[in-house]
Design an enzyme around this catalytic site. Sequence first.
Site, PDB file in Angstrom:
ATOM      1  N   SER A   1      -9.520  -0.687   7.529  1.00  0.00           N
ATOM      2  CA  SER A   1      -9.025  -0.474   6.167  1.00  0.00           C
ATOM      3  C   SER A   1      -8.436  -1.692   5.485  1.00  0.00           C
ATOM      4  CB  SER A   1      -7.994   0.657   6.156  1.00  0.00           C
ATOM      5  OG  SER A   1      -8.617   1.893   6.405  1.00  0.00           O
TER       6      SER A   1
ATOM      7  N   SER B   1      -9.408   1.687   3.380  1.00  0.00           N
ATOM      8  CA  SER B   1      -8.530   2.466   2.532  1.00  0.00           C
ATOM      9  C   SER B   1      -7.505   1.624   1.771  1.00  0.00           C
ATOM     10  CB  SER B   1      -7.799   3.515   3.364  1.00  0.00           C
ATOM     11  OG  SER B   1      -6.919   2.902   4.309  1.00  0.00           O
TER      12      SER B   1
ATOM     13  N   LYS C   1       0.841  -1.202   0.000  1.00  0.00           N
ATOM     14  CA  LYS C   1       0.000   0.000   0.000  1.00  0.00           C
ATOM     15  C   LYS C   1       0.879   1.256   0.000  1.00  0.00           C
ATOM     16  CE  LYS C   1      -3.767   1.928   2.870  1.00  0.00           C
ATOM     17  NZ  LYS C   1      -4.570   1.650   4.079  1.00  0.00           N
TER      18      LYS C   1
END
Length: 454
Positions: free
Chosen positions: A175, A151, A77
């Site tokens: 997330s 996220s 990420k």
Amino acid sequence: MTEFVGLRRTAEMVASGKTSSVELVAEVLDRIEKSQPSINAFRRLRREAAFADAVAADKRLAAGERAPLLGVPIAVKDDTDIEGEPTAFGCAGEFPLKTEDCEMVRRLRHAGAVIVGKTNTPEFGQWPFTEGHAFGATRNPWDMRFSPGGSSGGSAAAVAAGLVPAATGSDGLGSIRIPSAWTGLVGVKPTRGLVSRAPIGEWNGLATHGSIARTVEDAALLLDVIADTGSRMRDGALGVPGRLRIALALRVPFTLAPARLDPEVRSAVVRLGRVLARLGHEVKLASPNYALVGLGVLPRSLDGLRQAAFEVPDLRLLDKRTQANRRLGKLVRPLVGLSRLHERYERRRIGKIFDTADVVLAPTTATPPTPVGRYDGLSNFATNNAMIAACPYAWPWNILGLPGVNVPAGLTSEGLPIGAQLVGRENSEPLLLSLAARLQDEERWQDRVPPGIG
């Protein structure tokens, strides 16, 4: 083609010489580039660096060296520091190149992984959707009209589409678990502190890195690597959990905005409870005493955003909601200490559920995936209300620092994935993974792939 082969099997293929790391990385990078106009899972690709890492991996393999992920491509990420790459965390602007790897990346490299790119995330991971003016919208491989969640939406979309066999994410208010639920994957939010967040910190105890994969075993393998736990997680996934007491927790935790459990999500989670009962576990309807646990979220998360925003080169480029949250973070900073102090009481109150249950089975989200653009143009207040309505179940466990594993719970009538989470006491990841693996044996969710991709 190696779509959906999985992390463990890919590692075995490379180690046995069935494919080279260079060949595999080339295939993965080409696949990612072809998918970008539609899925848009990646913020940055590391084509030259990944090829160099793959060449080095093949040399190590030829010399007889072995490591858990030697030569295997994965994604991380874009809140993750990699030497020579910027860490934009979903924001627009020209960010400086990092001068060293973060601790998690050091562990990935030690295990031999080849990091092919950094996946999209909304600004500072604030929202359960992966959209922003810096990179556009990341879309759900199951239906491009819908969001993969957030996220860690880029990581989840990349794994769900078969672009990479596994990816890392981070989870501050759900997330990892939310996008895993909405893309049909296994997502592990480990116990607070199990995986190092250095140098970016834990956002006042809310956030942790974790793993996203198609199978329990692959998620466990990646977690073992980034947590430096040897084979503890994989051993847990292969173990037999014994007869467990499972609390089926359907009640929506306290929120300042109305939230209601969608009937299709409720039915899917209840069905999983019946599967667990059929497997011999004691399943009873019982929800934790959440009370006002949510009051501690705002100051801790906004102060974390305030700290992270120091690295933004031009604050004017941020979403107006992010700018407002940054200003609010300064105002609520004095409440952070009070929230951390109050956590010990919340742990005792909510933790009482584990006096009568070994595991909590709860919805991961209250709704199925939301459409792309659902949050466009909304104010801060309206965004928060919509986000709470969709995702009220994940964040209590971040406040308490307890582990949670999302498992696929099936598909809606429209063919969209939904999920359920298994939550346990501190450091109970091996138990949760063992239970998740037994569900996987029954459900065979790893055999389901997005239409038009498999």
